[in-house]
Design an enzyme around this catalytic site. Structure first.
Site, PDB file in Angstrom:
ATOM      1  N   LYS A 258       0.944  -1.229   0.152  1.00 57.66           N
ATOM      2  CA  LYS A 258      -0.189  -0.232   0.029  1.00 57.66           C
ATOM      3  C   LYS A 258       0.991   1.302  -0.072  1.00 57.66           C
ATOM      4  CE  LYS A 258      -3.733  -1.683   2.715  1.00 57.66           C
ATOM      5  NZ  LYS A 258      -4.701  -1.820   1.872  1.00 57.66           N
ATOM      6  N   ARG A 333     -10.010 -11.677   1.830  1.00 56.35           N
ATOM      7  CA  ARG A 333     -10.802 -12.844   1.045  1.00 56.35           C
ATOM      8  C   ARG A 333     -10.103 -14.206   1.349  1.00 56.35           C
ATOM      9  NH1 ARG A 333     -11.328  -9.677  -4.217  1.00 56.35           N
ATOM     10  NH2 ARG A 333     -11.063  -7.799  -2.814  1.00 56.35           N
TER      11      ARG A 333
HETATM   12  N1  BES Z   1      -8.063  -3.880   4.562  1.00 56.89           N
HETATM   13  C1  BES Z   1      -8.140  -3.489   2.870  1.00 56.89           C
HETATM   14  C2  BES Z   1      -9.619  -2.659   2.794  1.00 56.89           C
HETATM   15  C3  BES Z   1      -9.692  -1.361   3.705  1.00 56.89           C
HETATM   16  C4  BES Z   1      -9.423  -0.043   3.137  1.00 56.89           C
HETATM   17  C5  BES Z   1      -9.788  -1.331   5.056  1.00 56.89           C
HETATM   18  C6  BES Z   1      -9.587   0.822   3.822  1.00 56.89           C
HETATM   19  C7  BES Z   1     -10.431  -0.252   5.713  1.00 56.89           C
HETATM   20  C8  BES Z   1     -10.116   0.958   4.967  1.00 56.89           C
HETATM   21  C9  BES Z   1      -8.344  -4.516   2.287  1.00 56.89           C
HETATM   22  O1  BES Z   1      -7.399  -5.613   2.498  1.00 56.89           O
HETATM   23  C10 BES Z   1      -7.596  -4.383   0.950  1.00 56.89           C
HETATM   24  O2  BES Z   1      -6.488  -3.826   0.786  1.00 56.89           O
HETATM   25  N2  BES Z   1      -8.689  -4.292  -0.254  1.00 56.89           N
HETATM   26  C11 BES Z   1      -8.147  -3.907  -1.588  1.00 56.89           C
HETATM   27  C12 BES Z   1      -8.630  -4.991  -2.463  1.00 56.89           C
HETATM   28  C13 BES Z   1      -8.122  -4.796  -3.940  1.00 56.89           C
HETATM   29  C14 BES Z   1      -6.624  -4.916  -3.968  1.00 56.89           C
HETATM   30  C15 BES Z   1      -8.922  -5.489  -4.752  1.00 56.89           C
HETATM   31  C16 BES Z   1      -8.843  -2.425  -1.766  1.00 56.89           C
HETATM   32  O3  BES Z   1      -9.924  -2.109  -1.317  1.00 56.89           O
HETATM   33  O4  BES Z   1      -8.055  -1.751  -2.423  1.00 56.89           O
HETATM   34 MN    MN Z   2      -5.486  -5.550   1.785  1.00 53.91          MN
END
Ligand code: BES
Ligand code: MN
Ligand code: ZN
Length: 479
Positions: A258, A333
């Site tokens: 990230k 997931r």
């Molecule tokens: N933990 C994150 C989602 C999240 C985002 C939680 C903001 C709380 C606040 C999750 O694991 C994630 O990174 N999701 C990705 C999925 C994508 C790579 C398909 C996302 O939402 O960007």
């Molecule tokens: Mn994630």
């Protein structure tokens, strides 16, 4: 310690009070001077609904509930007033407050108490000046004719459980590792009286929970899989309700790192689903509700370590299906899939999973509600939505059409772990659906789980979202 909520006793007559009243209230019978009554009348004429009389050693609040078409918005408005009242009480170093239910509306008095108590939460563990910063308010007493002991006890329990969930979320990953999270849940089980079994890495490997193990590969800390069970004698349900919570104690994104600072700063919140599930079961057990509930929490951190799983990997999951990993940041997931597949062995009547799963869910509706979707019947969905209104953790159901499955098809494996640029919250849900064979709902709490601004009685940072929703839903199921 959560703020104590109790039945008022006469001797507290010198404490601060909130008069839950209407415009016809006979103010003089509440020990107010004529000057104060005149002040109230002027404010009422100006249509003010929260009037504050500062008597120096105590504060008198007059609160007139808003006329609202819907009861649940009126109750929410009372909780929000509780937030303002809580700030004023602490600013004036008050240790207690009495809610005088002039209106004879016990439900309103309880909502107000809930708003005050939840607002009084603080997380001061890492503050050097904690003693000075600690709120003065300790007790809320309610004087309401029809106040039922059970309702009072349940309110106290849900406040405690919600603030416990907040603390778990607010703890940084340096403290709250996956083994520590399991240990905390174990302690909760000992206190409230439910069974907890923690599967360690060896056991998780033996079970071939490939999704959880893949996410854990970049970590220095072993994963845990925590199983809770509360099975009281005389439970009204024959088959258990299974709750599944995402327990990613920290989400760096893994090799699909990230970008920092913005998107990684609050990723200690990625176990908020686990906190909601564990604390809801804690509340249900403490309140001794006659309902058989199982909780499953797969937990790990997600990091780009030497041995981390990579984009392009193919992972064999717990149920044998294969997943082509195209983004290691879609880790939630992966471990939820294993837990959902594991849930089948309970032959559940219903499975509910809670997860901070997608930024897409947060982007769609923000912090003001919970995105949900799933295969439960309409009756169950409407009960869940009703609870969402009751506790003001409103549910927004997303479409769950089969066409969305096209977006997670893989040429190489049974599915891939990301969809395309659209419908991100739904494709995540569709991925999970492959691992279910029972009625199921998925709750994406990425929006409301952790907030950066002070939002009324939800506070700042971890909100404990999901605990009150689940408790209300289970309580209603026992009625
Ligand atoms: N933990 C994150 C989602 C999240 C985002 C939680 C903001 C709380 C606040 C999750 O694991 C994630 O990174 N999701 C990705 C999925 C994508 C790579 C398909 C996302 O939402 O960007
Ligand atoms: Mn994630
Ligand atoms: Zn995550």
């Amino acid at each position: 310690m959560a703020t104590s909520i109790q039945k008022a006793v006469k001797s507290e007559s010198n404490a601060s009070i909130v008069l839950l009243a209407d415009k016809k209230t006979k103010w003089l019978s509440y020990n107010l001077s004529e000057k104060e009554v005149a002040y109230i009348q002027t404010k009422l004429k100006a249509d003010e609904r929260l009037i504050v009389i500062n008597q120096f050693d105590r504060i008198i609040f007059v609160l007139i509930p808003k006329d609202k078409k819907e009861r649940f918005t009126q109750l929410e408005d009372l909780r929000a007033s509780g937030n303002k009242i809580c700030s004023a009480l602490n600013a004036h170093k008050q240790t207690g407050v009495i809610i005088e239910d002039v209106l004879n509306d016990t439900e309103a008095a309880l909502a107000l108490a809930e708003g005050i108590a939840l607002s009084n939460y603080q997380f001061l563990k890492y503050r050097g000046e904690a003693a000075k910063e600690k709120n003065s308010l300790q007790t809320i007493a309610i004087n309401s004719k029809k106040l039922d002991k059970k309702d009072l006890e349940r309110l106290q329990i849900t406040v405690e459980a919600t603030t416990m969930a907040r603390t778990l979320v607010n703890e940084p990953q340096s403290y709250l590792t996956a083994p520590k999270l399991a240990e905390e849940i174990q302690k909760m089980g000992d206190t409230a009286g439910f069974h907890v079994e923690v599967l360690n890495k060896t056991k998780i490997e033996a079970l071939k929970m490939g999704g959880l193990l893949a996410v854990n590969k970049g970590s220095q800390t072993p994963p845990t899989f925590t199983i809770m069970e509360y099975k009281p004698r005389g439970a009204v349900n024959k088959k258990p309700l299974v709750l599944v919570g995402k327990g990613v104690v920290y989400d760096t994104g893994g090799l699909s790192l990230k970008p920092t600072p913005n998107s990684m700063d609050s990723m200690k919140c990625d176990m908020a689903g686990a906190a909601a599930v564990a604390c809801a079961i804690y509340a249900v057990a403490k309140a001794k509700l006659k309902y058989h509930v199982v909780g499953l929490v797969p937990a790990t951190d997600n990091r780009p370590g030497e041995n981390a799983y990579t984009p392009g990997d193919v992972i064999a999951m717990y149920d044998g299906k294969t997943v082509e990993v195209l983004n290691t940041d879609a880790e939630g997931r992966m471990l939820l899939a294993d837990a959902l597949a594991y849930a089948k062995k309970y032959k559940p009547e219903l499975v509910l999973d809670f997860a901070t799963l997608t930024g897409a869910a947060a982007a769609a509706i923000g912090q003001y509600g919970i995105v949900c979707m799933g295969t439960a019947d309409e009756k169950t969905k409407s009960k869940l939505k009703k609870s969402g209104h009751n506790v003001y953790e409103r549910l927004v159901e997303f479409p769950f059409w089969d066409e969305y499955k096209n977006l997670i098809k893989s040429d190489l494996a049974d599915m891939k772990n990301i969809g395309g640029p659209v419908a991100g919250a739904i494709t995540a849900g569709k991925f999970l659906e492959y691992y279910t064979d029972y009625p199921w709902m998925h709750f994406d709490i990425a929006g409301p789980a952790f907030i950066n601004n002070n939002d009324s009685y939800r506070g700042k940072n971890g909100t404990g979202v999901g605990v009150r929703l689940l408790f209300d839903f289970i309580l209603n199921a026992t009625k």
